[in-house]
Design an enzyme around this catalytic site. Structure first.
Site, mmCIF file in Angstrom:
data_model
loop_
_atom_site.group_PDB
_atom_site.id
_atom_site.type_symbol
_atom_site.label_atom_id
_atom_site.label_comp_id
_atom_site.label_asym_id
_atom_site.label_seq_id
_atom_site.Cartn_x
_atom_site.Cartn_y
_atom_site.Cartn_z
ATOM 1 N N ASP A 1 0.849 -1.203 0.000
ATOM 2 C CA ASP A 1 0.000 0.000 0.000
ATOM 3 C C ASP A 1 0.881 1.247 0.000
ATOM 4 O O ASP A 1 2.070 1.187 0.346
ATOM 5 C CB ASP A 1 -0.954 0.012 1.202
ATOM 6 C CG ASP A 1 -0.235 0.131 2.550
ATOM 7 O OD1 ASP A 1 0.820 -0.518 2.723
ATOM 8 O OD2 ASP A 1 -0.724 0.858 3.427
ATOM 9 N N GLU B 1 0.102 -0.904 5.929
ATOM 10 C CA GLU B 1 1.182 -0.322 6.734
ATOM 11 C C GLU B 1 0.987 1.178 6.895
ATOM 12 O O GLU B 1 1.165 1.726 7.981
ATOM 13 C CB GLU B 1 2.547 -0.602 6.082
ATOM 14 C CG GLU B 1 3.729 -0.395 7.031
ATOM 15 C CD GLU B 1 4.192 1.047 7.152
ATOM 16 O OE1 GLU B 1 4.904 1.363 8.119
ATOM 17 O OE2 GLU B 1 3.850 1.881 6.290
HETATM 18 N N1 BES Z 1 8.770 3.102 5.438
HETATM 19 C C1 BES Z 1 8.191 4.041 6.330
HETATM 20 C C2 BES Z 1 8.977 4.211 7.611
HETATM 21 C C3 BES Z 1 10.395 4.678 7.473
HETATM 22 C C4 BES Z 1 10.835 5.453 6.420
HETATM 23 C C5 BES Z 1 11.291 4.323 8.441
HETATM 24 C C6 BES Z 1 12.143 5.871 6.318
HETATM 25 C C7 BES Z 1 12.588 4.754 8.382
HETATM 26 C C8 BES Z 1 13.025 5.511 7.306
HETATM 27 C C9 BES Z 1 6.765 3.581 6.651
HETATM 28 O O1 BES Z 1 6.065 3.217 5.488
HETATM 29 C C10 BES Z 1 6.004 4.715 7.249
HETATM 30 O O2 BES Z 1 5.782 5.680 6.573
HETATM 31 N N2 BES Z 1 5.572 4.578 8.491
HETATM 32 C C11 BES Z 1 4.719 5.548 9.093
HETATM 33 C C12 BES Z 1 3.996 4.971 10.275
HETATM 34 C C13 BES Z 1 2.631 4.455 9.989
HETATM 35 C C14 BES Z 1 1.941 4.069 11.279
HETATM 36 C C15 BES Z 1 1.772 5.362 9.179
HETATM 37 C C16 BES Z 1 5.511 6.712 9.578
HETATM 38 O O3 BES Z 1 6.673 6.568 9.981
HETATM 39 O O4 BES Z 1 4.955 7.811 9.561
HETATM 40 MN MN MN Z 2 7.146 1.998 4.279
HETATM 41 MN MN MN Z 3 5.365 5.122 4.518
#
Ligand code: BES
Ligand code: MN
Ligand code: MN
Length: 462
Positions: free
Chosen positions: A88, A158
């Site tokens: 997604d 995610e």
């Molecule tokens: N892949 C990201 C997280 C990420 C990006 C970690 C770059 C470290 C470096 C993940 O898809 C993401 O965006 N996570 C969200 C959390 C989620 C609960 C919406 C975030 O970190 O905002």
């Molecule tokens: Mn991600």
């Molecule tokens: Mn993300």
């Protein structure tokens, strides 16, 4: 291994074409209007796994978007790697800020990607990075060089908090049984400075609603005499951080793990150029919590940020209105040993306590997640570090990241295994932003590195 690497080199064009096809499906998990596209994407991923040689490929229904599972069990005595990723993507808005349509991938060169980068929503986060694993598996399996058992669990929620993945993991513990989880959904420092993420921040995310008068009012007739909920909300928000950018919510820092001076000195040795950072972002100066460097502020320290704020009139022209309501979405990034539920509760109590009598407030918690730190003294970390050394010619720097992947803490709790965050994106790839892109160099380097990981892990875990 040579056969696998040769296979990768001779199939590069096709590997790219297939990724571009995947990127053309708008799998926006947050918006119900895309539910059908999200489903089509799950089918695409499942078909790709099947074609690559995976067995038991299944699209598992959940209360939300489906989870794709597939596996190749060669021999129960070999170590088993669980690959986690997400198909997604974040919404593409604001559309007008994209130079090309978000779901019509194009390849363009940039300063940091002289060999070209794929511009599309999800190219880096996480379709491009997830798909590297499918292609690396295809290459290893086709050449009889797959060194471990492998299981794939690719989810579609995610970006909206993985709300149904915990239930799925608990219900399928046996099927998901593995020795470690391998994830490519993070960044490296630069294309010539490989790194491995050794930590993720947790998250507490809330929405607040501030209500003043029982209806929108004429801002001249009533203005000055009645509390304006937008003004009140702004005051409340700004009161939650002091002049040192320290968060003022009582108890907020109580459980924050304090790093030793040695640990801090060590982490600040990582390459970081403040001028370039500021220039890339178009800002004159950085800002953040007093007493900490930018690297520390964005990894080992917690934050409080408004992600969106609205209310009143935001259409064309001017409308003189004193609004009845104001809203904001607020995220708090957490570090060990803060707990998401605890911080949400502390926030809620505090926000209610600082509300002046002139307004009513409601705090609505959204998704959350726990912070994690992954160890470096494990065979899985060592296997990843060696694999990067083999392909980049440089040992990767362990570095804690600022983003969140809430499910990683859950893997530790439910599956009782550690994860390795071997990502290949760059922080400047604009994930979640307009013009998200992923370097061709990064895509191919990922596909080349993954097979070395399996080989090293089989040897080290042996
Ligand atoms: N892949 C990201 C997280 C990420 C990006 C970690 C770059 C470290 C470096 C993940 O898809 C993401 O965006 N996570 C969200 C959390 C989620 C609960 C919406 C975030 O970190 O905002
Ligand atoms: Mn991600
Ligand atoms: Mn993300």
């Amino acid at each position: 291994m040579q056969k696998t690497q040769t296979y990768i080199q001779s199939n590069k064009e096709r590997f790219l074409e297939e990724l571009l096809e995947l990127l053309r499906i708008p799998s926006v998990s947050a918006d119900p209007a895309y539910a059908n596209d999200v489903r089509r994407t799950a089918t695409f991923v499942a078909d790709s796994l099947k074609k690559a040689g995976a067995d038991s490929v299944t699209i598992h229904e959940t209360k939300g978007h489906p989870i794709v599972y597939g596996e190749k069990i060669l021999d129960p005595s070999l170590p088993t790697v669980l690959v986690y990723g997400h198909y997604d993507v974040q919404p593409a808005d604001p559309l007008e800020l994209w130079d090309s349509p978000p779901f019509e991938p194009v390849i363009k060169k940039t300063d940091l990607h002289p060999q070209g980068a794929i511009f599309a929503r999800g190219s880096c986060d996480d379709k491009g990075q997830m798909f590297m694993h499918v292609k690396a598996f295809e290459a290893m399996y086709a050449n009889d060089e797959l060194a471990c058992n492998v299981k794939f669990m690719i989810e579609g929620e995610e970006e909206v908090g993985s709300n149904n993945l915990g239930t799925f993991c608990r219900a399928n513990k046996e099927m998901l049984n593995c020795d470690m989880v391998l994830i490519s959904d993070t960044s490296i420092i630069a294309n010539d400075v490989p790194s491995i993420n050794t930590g993720l921040r947790g998250l507490s995310y809330v929405e607040v609603e501030v209500t003043g008068p029982n209806r929108d009012l004429h801002s001249g007739v009533y203005g000055g005499g009645v509390a304006n909920p937008i003004n009140v909300l702004c005051d409340m928000i700004s009161s939650m951080m002091d002049e040192n950018k320290h968060i003022t919510i009582p108890g907020f820092y109580d459980k924050v793990a304090v790093l030793s001076d040695e640990e801090r000195t060590e982490m600040n040795k990582a390459p970081f150029n403040l001028e370039e950072y500021q220039k890339d972002l178009g800002i004159a100066v950085v800002q953040g919590e007093k007493g900490y460097t930018t690297l520390e502020r964005t990894s080992i320290r917690p934050t409080l940020d408004v992600n969106g704020i609205w209310g009143g009139y935001i259409g064309e022209g001017a409308k003189t209105v004193l609004p009845s309501k104001a809203f904001a979405k607020i995220s708090m990034r957490l570090v060990p040993n803060q707990s998401s539920d605890e911080i949400t509760e502390i926030f809620q109590k505090h926000f209610e306590s600082i509300a002046p009598a002139s307004v009513k407030v409601v705090v609505r918690p959204h998704h959350g997640g726990e912070p994690v730190v992954t160890p470096t003294d494990t065979p899985e970390y060592q296997a990843a570090a060696k694999a990067m050394l083999q392909t980049f010619g440089k040992a990767p720097i362990p570095q804690r990241g600022g983003g969140s992947i809430p499910i990683v803490a859950l893997f530790e709790e439910v599956l009782e295994v550690k994860s390795v965050l071997m990502g290949f994106g760059l922080d400047s790839d604009s994930i979640h932003s307009p013009n998200e892109h992923y370097g061709l160099f990064n895509y191919y380097r990922g596909i080349e590195t993954i097979p070395y990981f399996y080989q090293n892990y089989a040897e080290l875990k042996g």
